[in-house]
Design a protein around this motif. Structure first.
Motif, PDB file in Angstrom:
ATOM      1  N   LYS A   4       0.975  -1.209  -0.081  1.00 37.40           N
ATOM      2  CA  LYS A   4      -0.063  -0.113   0.092  1.00 37.40           C
ATOM      3  C   LYS A   4       0.763   1.215  -0.147  1.00 37.40           C
ATOM      4  N   TYR A   6       1.049   5.037   1.024  1.00 38.51           N
ATOM      5  CA  TYR A   6       0.212   6.218   1.698  1.00 38.51           C
ATOM      6  C   TYR A   6       1.045   7.510   1.475  1.00 38.51           C
ATOM      7  N   ARG A  21      -1.554  10.661  13.604  1.00 40.43           N
ATOM      8  CA  ARG A  21      -1.771   9.540  12.497  1.00 40.43           C
ATOM      9  C   ARG A  21      -0.708   9.669  11.452  1.00 40.43           C
ATOM     10  N   SER A  97       1.174   8.112  -7.841  1.00 40.70           N
ATOM     11  CA  SER A  97      -0.254   7.823  -7.504  1.00 40.70           C
ATOM     12  C   SER A  97      -1.052   7.277  -8.794  1.00 40.70           C
ATOM     13  N   ARG A 101      -2.495   3.340  -9.429  1.00 38.86           N
ATOM     14  CA  ARG A 101      -4.047   3.281  -9.860  1.00 38.86           C
ATOM     15  C   ARG A 101      -3.779   2.057 -10.743  1.00 38.86           C
ATOM     16  N   GLU A 106      -3.395  -0.072  -3.769  1.00 39.98           N
ATOM     17  CA  GLU A 106      -4.086   0.640  -2.957  1.00 39.98           C
ATOM     18  C   GLU A 106      -3.380   1.980  -2.578  1.00 39.98           C
ATOM     19  N   VAL A 107      -4.008   3.183  -2.825  1.00 44.59           N
ATOM     20  CA  VAL A 107      -3.256   4.616  -2.315  1.00 44.59           C
ATOM     21  C   VAL A 107      -4.198   5.169  -1.417  1.00 44.59           C
ATOM     22  N   GLU A 108      -3.724   5.480  -0.194  1.00 43.57           N
ATOM     23  CA  GLU A 108      -4.352   6.374   0.788  1.00 43.57           C
ATOM     24  C   GLU A 108      -3.758   7.586   1.026  1.00 43.57           C
ATOM     25  N   THR A 109      -4.420   8.626   0.939  1.00 45.54           N
ATOM     26  CA  THR A 109      -3.831  10.043   1.198  1.00 45.54           C
ATOM     27  C   THR A 109      -4.444  10.614   2.578  1.00 45.54           C
ATOM     28  N   LEU A 110      -3.575  10.857   3.636  1.00 44.20           N
ATOM     29  CA  LEU A 110      -3.909  11.416   4.714  1.00 44.20           C
ATOM     30  C   LEU A 110      -4.319  12.904   4.553  1.00 44.20           C
TER      31      LEU A 110
END
Length: 238
Positions: A4, A6, A21, A97, A101, A106-110
């Motif tokens: 993953k 982030y 976080r 990013s 895709r 999976e890409v998660e942006t805080l």
């Protein structure tokens, strides 16, 4: 099993803006991709983060992205940070990013720091609808871009270097009119943070006498739509 990516915002000035976080994710990651490892090392040291870092910036991302994708496919947890703020917003990040895709990773942006949001809200200009331009082109396409922005009814936001600030304000005044309301924010969240709110002509006079330093955000009010045109649009609105 794929890993993953982030995307982790870091403070644009005050280190107290770092979220718990973000610290947790950077400690969790097996690798941190940093725009400049020397700059990011200060942040990592402050928060006791010992995760290995390698450089990932606009000069090497084209050649580095394939190897990073392979590491992510191998199950690694990788975090991307820029020198300050949110990666991908006028900083490297979009290409990685996009490739994640395409590869089904999976890409998660805080959520976190970025300079244009506090500058926009502090400007006192309408912020329900706005255009973020980042840095304008330096040569080709610059004048046509400014001309298009001058006709837009939405508030627009530009990043600029302090060395080019006065020249850019002059170009904006020529296209938008010197009486267009605007603001200039500098050093957001830092010790010497300031915001000057005035017309474009007044801002030119001010910064001709007061040299700007640090990171600059220009916010300009949108072109006013004549009242008759507003009534006409509302009358035929679906």
């Amino acid at each position: 099993m794929s890993g993953k990516l982030y995307i982790v915002p870091t403070p644009i000035g005050n280190l107290s803006d770092m979220t718990p976080r973000a610290v947790e994710v950077l400690n969790l990651a097996t690798l941190i991709l940093a725009e400049d490892t020397r700059t990011s090392a200060t942040v990592m040291k402050h928060f006791g983060i010992a995760t290995p870092m390698i450089s990932h910036h606009k000069y090497n991302e084209h050649t580095a992205v394939a190897g990073i994708i392979e590491r992510l496919k191998g199950g690694e947890i990788i975090a991307l940070v820029s020198d300050a703020g949110t990666p991908g917003v006028s900083d490297p990040g979009f290409m990685l990013s996009r490739e994640c895709r395409r590869a089904g990773i999976e890409v998660e942006t805080l959520p976190g720091a970025t300079a244009f949001v506090p500058a926009l809200v502090s400007s006192g200009l309408p912020c329900d609808r706005f255009v973020f331009e980042g840095f304008l082109p330096q040569k080709k396409g610059r004048q046509s871009r400014i001309a298009a922005l001058a006709e837009d009814p939405r508030t627009f936001i530009i990043y600029e270097s302090p060395l080019r600030l006065t020249k850019t304000l002059e170009q904006l005044a020529e296209a938008c009119g010197g009486d267009r309301p605007a603001s200039v924010s500098r050093e957001i969240s830092k010790l010497h943070e300031t915001t000057v709110r005035a017309t474009l002509s007044e801002l030119i006079q001010y910064f001709n006498l007061n040299q700007a330093r640090g990171e600059i955000v220009i916010v300009v009010g949108g072109k006013e739509v004549p009242q008759v045109e507003k009534i006409h649009k509302n009358k035929y609105k679906d």
